[in-house]
Design a protein around this motif. Structure first.
Motif, PDB file in Angstrom:
ATOM      1  N   LYS A  24      78.256  25.945  76.617  1.00  0.00           N
ATOM      2  CA  LYS A  24      77.025  26.725  76.471  1.00  0.00           C
ATOM      3  C   LYS A  24      75.848  25.826  76.100  1.00  0.00           C
ATOM      4  CE  LYS A  24      79.206  31.083  75.203  1.00  0.00           C
ATOM      5  NZ  LYS A  24      79.427  32.067  74.136  1.00  0.00           N
TER       6      LYS A  24
ATOM      7  N   LYS B 177      78.723  32.839  82.771  1.00  0.00           N
ATOM      8  CA  LYS B 177      79.365  33.407  81.582  1.00  0.00           C
ATOM      9  C   LYS B 177      80.649  32.618  81.347  1.00  0.00           C
ATOM     10  CE  LYS B 177      80.281  36.674  78.507  1.00  0.00           C
ATOM     11  NZ  LYS B 177      79.763  36.618  77.197  1.00  0.00           N
TER      12      LYS B 177
ATOM     13  N   ARG C  34      84.124  32.056  79.783  1.00  0.00           N
ATOM     14  CA  ARG C  34      85.221  32.844  79.211  1.00  0.00           C
ATOM     15  C   ARG C  34      86.486  32.007  79.228  1.00  0.00           C
ATOM     16  NH1 ARG C  34      83.174  37.147  82.788  1.00  0.00           N
ATOM     17  NH2 ARG C  34      81.976  38.556  81.501  1.00  0.00           N
TER      18      ARG C  34
ATOM     19  N   LYS D 253      92.997  41.981  68.802  1.00  0.00           N
ATOM     20  CA  LYS D 253      91.973  42.824  69.406  1.00  0.00           C
ATOM     21  C   LYS D 253      91.402  43.868  68.451  1.00  0.00           C
ATOM     22  CE  LYS D 253      93.456  42.429  74.197  1.00  0.00           C
ATOM     23  NZ  LYS D 253      93.958  43.153  75.368  1.00  0.00           N
TER      24      LYS D 253
ATOM     25  N   GLN E 180      90.165  45.348  64.748  1.00  0.00           N
ATOM     26  CA  GLN E 180      89.544  44.843  63.531  1.00  0.00           C
ATOM     27  C   GLN E 180      90.127  45.434  62.250  1.00  0.00           C
ATOM     28  OE1 GLN E 180      87.104  42.410  63.569  1.00  0.00           O
ATOM     29  NE2 GLN E 180      87.527  42.288  65.748  1.00  0.00           N
TER      30      GLN E 180
ATOM     31  N   ARG F 140      88.290  36.606  66.140  1.00  0.00           N
ATOM     32  CA  ARG F 140      88.185  38.016  66.539  1.00  0.00           C
ATOM     33  C   ARG F 140      86.836  38.380  67.139  1.00  0.00           C
ATOM     34  NH1 ARG F 140      91.026  41.558  61.795  1.00  0.00           N
ATOM     35  NH2 ARG F 140      93.129  41.568  62.679  1.00  0.00           N
ATOM     36  N   GLN F 141      85.747  37.800  66.635  1.00  0.00           N
ATOM     37  CA  GLN F 141      84.421  38.104  67.183  1.00  0.00           C
ATOM     38  C   GLN F 141      84.327  37.641  68.635  1.00  0.00           C
ATOM     39  OE1 GLN F 141      82.017  39.996  65.930  1.00  0.00           O
ATOM     40  NE2 GLN F 141      80.906  39.710  67.844  1.00  0.00           N
ATOM     41  N   HIS F 142      84.951  36.508  68.954  1.00  0.00           N
ATOM     42  CA  HIS F 142      84.931  36.004  70.326  1.00  0.00           C
ATOM     43  C   HIS F 142      85.747  36.910  71.258  1.00  0.00           C
ATOM     44  CE1 HIS F 142      82.900  32.296  69.189  1.00  0.00           C
ATOM     45  NE2 HIS F 142      83.719  32.226  68.158  1.00  0.00           N
TER      46      HIS F 142
ATOM     47  N   LYS G 244      86.076  40.156  70.684  1.00  0.00           N
ATOM     48  CA  LYS G 244      85.269  41.378  70.764  1.00  0.00           C
ATOM     49  C   LYS G 244      84.129  41.236  71.768  1.00  0.00           C
ATOM     50  CE  LYS G 244      82.785  44.626  67.812  1.00  0.00           C
ATOM     51  NZ  LYS G 244      82.328  44.902  66.451  1.00  0.00           N
ATOM     52  N   ASP G 245      83.472  40.059  71.808  1.00  0.00           N
ATOM     53  CA  ASP G 245      82.334  39.896  72.728  1.00  0.00           C
ATOM     54  C   ASP G 245      82.748  39.455  74.138  1.00  0.00           C
ATOM     55  OD1 ASP G 245      82.676  37.095  72.726  1.00  0.00           O
ATOM     56  OD2 ASP G 245      81.050  36.753  71.301  1.00  0.00           O
ATOM     57  N   GLY G 246      84.050  39.274  74.372  1.00  0.00           N
ATOM     58  CA  GLY G 246      84.533  38.972  75.719  1.00  0.00           C
ATOM     59  C   GLY G 246      84.596  37.502  76.076  1.00  0.00           C
ATOM     60  N   THR G 247      84.240  36.622  75.131  1.00  0.00           N
ATOM     61  CA  THR G 247      84.333  35.183  75.400  1.00  0.00           C
ATOM     62  C   THR G 247      85.788  34.761  75.520  1.00  0.00           C
ATOM     63  OG1 THR G 247      82.299  34.820  74.162  1.00  0.00           O
ATOM     64  CG2 THR G 247      83.662  32.903  74.573  1.00  0.00           C
TER      65      THR G 247
END
Length: 134
Positions: free
Chosen positions: A42, A56, A58, A73, A75, A92-94, A96-99
């Motif tokens: 990025k 994008k 991923r 997956k 929380q 977990r945030q990655h 959640k955002d689809g990365t």
């Protein structure tokens, strides 16, 4: 590109109380190497702008433990997983955002098992063929 960027096999430093916890710790440790590579891609796009749509970035991760996939997956905590150290939840945030995309795979299709488990000859030859093409 369909090939591993990095690979490592070592004993875990903590005792896991279940196979789900052991797989979750291993997943967390693997993603500690993947997440900085994603961030680097990025940053390269920001430093060297191209007149093309921004791709994008991923990463697909294959996991053969359904409990581990659910834990990654969702929380929320359950009584059986609340003891898992917070340091393993960093990715977990990655997710959640689809990365990061965690996909299920059948245990018999998990190529990494060729490096980490004793296998019978037929499964070994099958996984070797998937890994090397011969």
């Amino acid at each position: 590109a369909g090939c591993p960027l990095t690979w490592c096999s070592k004993l875990q430093t903590e005792v896991a109380l279940s196979t789900t916890e052991a797989e979750y710790i291993a997943l967390s440790q693997a993603l500690r190497e993947v997440i900085p590579l994603i961030q680097l891609l990025k940053e390269i796009n920001e430093v060297f702008p191209i007149d093309l749509p921004t791709p994008k970035v991923r990463c697909k991760v294959w996991e053969d433990n359904n409990g581990c996939i659910t834990l990654a997956k969702e929380q929320k905590f359950s009584p059986r997983t609340k003891h898992i150290a917070i340091k393993y939840h960093h990715f977990r945030q990655h997710v959640k955002d689809g990365t990061l995309i965690i996909l299920p795979i059948d245990t018999k299709e998990q190529i990494a098992d060729i490096f980490t488990k004793p296998l019978d000859e037929s499964l070994f030859l099958y996984l070797r063929r998937m890994l090397n093409g011969w």
